[in-house]
Motif scaffolding. Structure first.
Motif, PDB file in Angstrom:
ATOM      1  N   MET A   1      26.911  44.833  35.691  1.00  0.00           N
ATOM      2  CA  MET A   1      27.426  45.997  35.171  1.00  0.00           C
ATOM      3  C   MET A   1      28.240  45.973  33.905  1.00  0.00           C
ATOM      4  SD  MET A   1      29.623  48.834  36.990  1.00  0.00           S
ATOM      5  CE  MET A   1      28.602  50.067  37.613  1.00  0.00           C
ATOM      6  N   GLN A   2      27.814  46.543  32.900  1.00  0.00           N
ATOM      7  CA  GLN A   2      28.085  46.304  31.514  1.00  0.00           C
ATOM      8  C   GLN A   2      29.567  46.797  31.584  1.00  0.00           C
ATOM      9  OE1 GLN A   2      27.088  44.546  28.951  1.00  0.00           O
ATOM     10  NE2 GLN A   2      29.153  45.150  27.960  1.00  0.00           N
ATOM     11  N   SER A   3      30.154  47.965  32.045  1.00  0.00           N
ATOM     12  CA  SER A   3      31.281  48.382  31.816  1.00  0.00           C
ATOM     13  C   SER A   3      32.425  47.497  32.552  1.00  0.00           C
ATOM     14  CB  SER A   3      31.588  49.725  32.648  1.00  0.00           C
ATOM     15  OG  SER A   3      31.311  49.738  33.974  1.00  0.00           O
ATOM     16  N   ALA A   4      32.275  46.722  33.713  1.00  0.00           N
ATOM     17  CA  ALA A   4      33.026  45.740  34.259  1.00  0.00           C
ATOM     18  C   ALA A   4      33.342  44.690  33.072  1.00  0.00           C
ATOM     19  CB  ALA A   4      32.551  45.060  35.419  1.00  0.00           C
ATOM     20  N   THR A  26      41.313  54.015  39.173  1.00  0.00           N
ATOM     21  CA  THR A  26      40.153  53.425  39.767  1.00  0.00           C
ATOM     22  C   THR A  26      38.965  54.351  39.889  1.00  0.00           C
ATOM     23  OG1 THR A  26      40.889  53.616  42.080  1.00  0.00           O
ATOM     24  CG2 THR A  26      41.767  52.014  41.160  1.00  0.00           C
ATOM     25  N   MET A  27      37.628  53.846  40.312  1.00  0.00           N
ATOM     26  CA  MET A  27      36.646  54.497  40.632  1.00  0.00           C
ATOM     27  C   MET A  27      36.930  55.539  41.888  1.00  0.00           C
ATOM     28  SD  MET A  27      34.194  54.163  38.428  1.00  0.00           S
ATOM     29  CE  MET A  27      33.369  52.769  37.536  1.00  0.00           C
ATOM     30  N   GLN A  28      37.791  55.280  42.680  1.00  0.00           N
ATOM     31  CA  GLN A  28      38.051  55.881  43.724  1.00  0.00           C
ATOM     32  C   GLN A  28      39.125  57.032  43.665  1.00  0.00           C
ATOM     33  OE1 GLN A  28      38.323  52.524  44.115  1.00  0.00           O
ATOM     34  NE2 GLN A  28      36.223  52.450  44.786  1.00  0.00           N
ATOM     35  N   SER A  40      41.903  36.811  35.639  1.00  0.00           N
ATOM     36  CA  SER A  40      41.051  35.555  36.515  1.00  0.00           C
ATOM     37  C   SER A  40      39.904  35.956  36.705  1.00  0.00           C
ATOM     38  CB  SER A  40      42.040  34.959  37.684  1.00  0.00           C
ATOM     39  OG  SER A  40      41.312  34.188  38.324  1.00  0.00           O
ATOM     40  N   GLY A  41      38.822  35.123  35.973  1.00  0.00           N
ATOM     41  CA  GLY A  41      37.303  35.538  36.414  1.00  0.00           C
ATOM     42  C   GLY A  41      37.211  36.986  36.292  1.00  0.00           C
ATOM     43  N   GLY A  42      36.759  37.346  37.703  1.00  0.00           N
ATOM     44  CA  GLY A  42      36.469  38.835  37.968  1.00  0.00           C
ATOM     45  C   GLY A  42      37.429  39.854  38.404  1.00  0.00           C
ATOM     46  N   ASP A  64      34.946  45.949  38.276  1.00  0.00           N
ATOM     47  CA  ASP A  64      33.816  46.884  38.701  1.00  0.00           C
ATOM     48  C   ASP A  64      34.703  48.179  39.068  1.00  0.00           C
ATOM     49  OD1 ASP A  64      31.798  45.524  38.007  1.00  0.00           O
ATOM     50  OD2 ASP A  64      31.354  44.923  40.091  1.00  0.00           O
ATOM     51  N   ALA A  65      35.819  48.101  39.664  1.00  0.00           N
ATOM     52  CA  ALA A  65      36.431  49.358  40.147  1.00  0.00           C
ATOM     53  C   ALA A  65      37.352  50.192  39.257  1.00  0.00           C
ATOM     54  CB  ALA A  65      37.609  48.770  41.357  1.00  0.00           C
TER      55      ALA A  65
END
Length: 89
Positions: A1-4, A26-28, A40-42, A64-65
């Motif tokens: 996912m590009q946005s992440a 967050t997305m929630q 750190s990474g993802g 992603d969140a």
């Protein structure tokens, strides 16, 4: 996912001239205030200045969140040019 990937790049290259504090939404729909962070990474590690209702002061969040980032420091828009933003043509 590009946005992440975009969020990861934003946090990894956040300039020293912009205070590293604000709010991550967050997305929630949860709003997470932060006064510092580490990458750190993802995963993004956010530091709160006050604990949440569960007593937590640190939040680990996957990119992603992230729905949005709010900046709480009052600054002129031109200061964000160092982050790649520009006025529309």
């Amino acid at each position: 996912m590009q946005s992440a990937e975009d969020w990861r790049n934003l946090f990894e290259s956040w300039p020293e001239s912009i205070p590293r504090k604000g709010l991550v939404v967050t997305m929630q729909g949860e709003t997470i205030p932060f006064v510092g962070y580490m990458v750190s990474g993802g995963i993004l590690l956010l530091e709160r200045d006050k604990p949440d209702s569960h007593g937590a002061r640190k939040v680990m969040l996957v990119y992603d969140a992230i729905a949005s980032v709010k900046i709480t420091s009052p600054m002129e828009l031109a200061r964000f040019q160092v982050m790649g933003f520009q006025a529309p043509m």
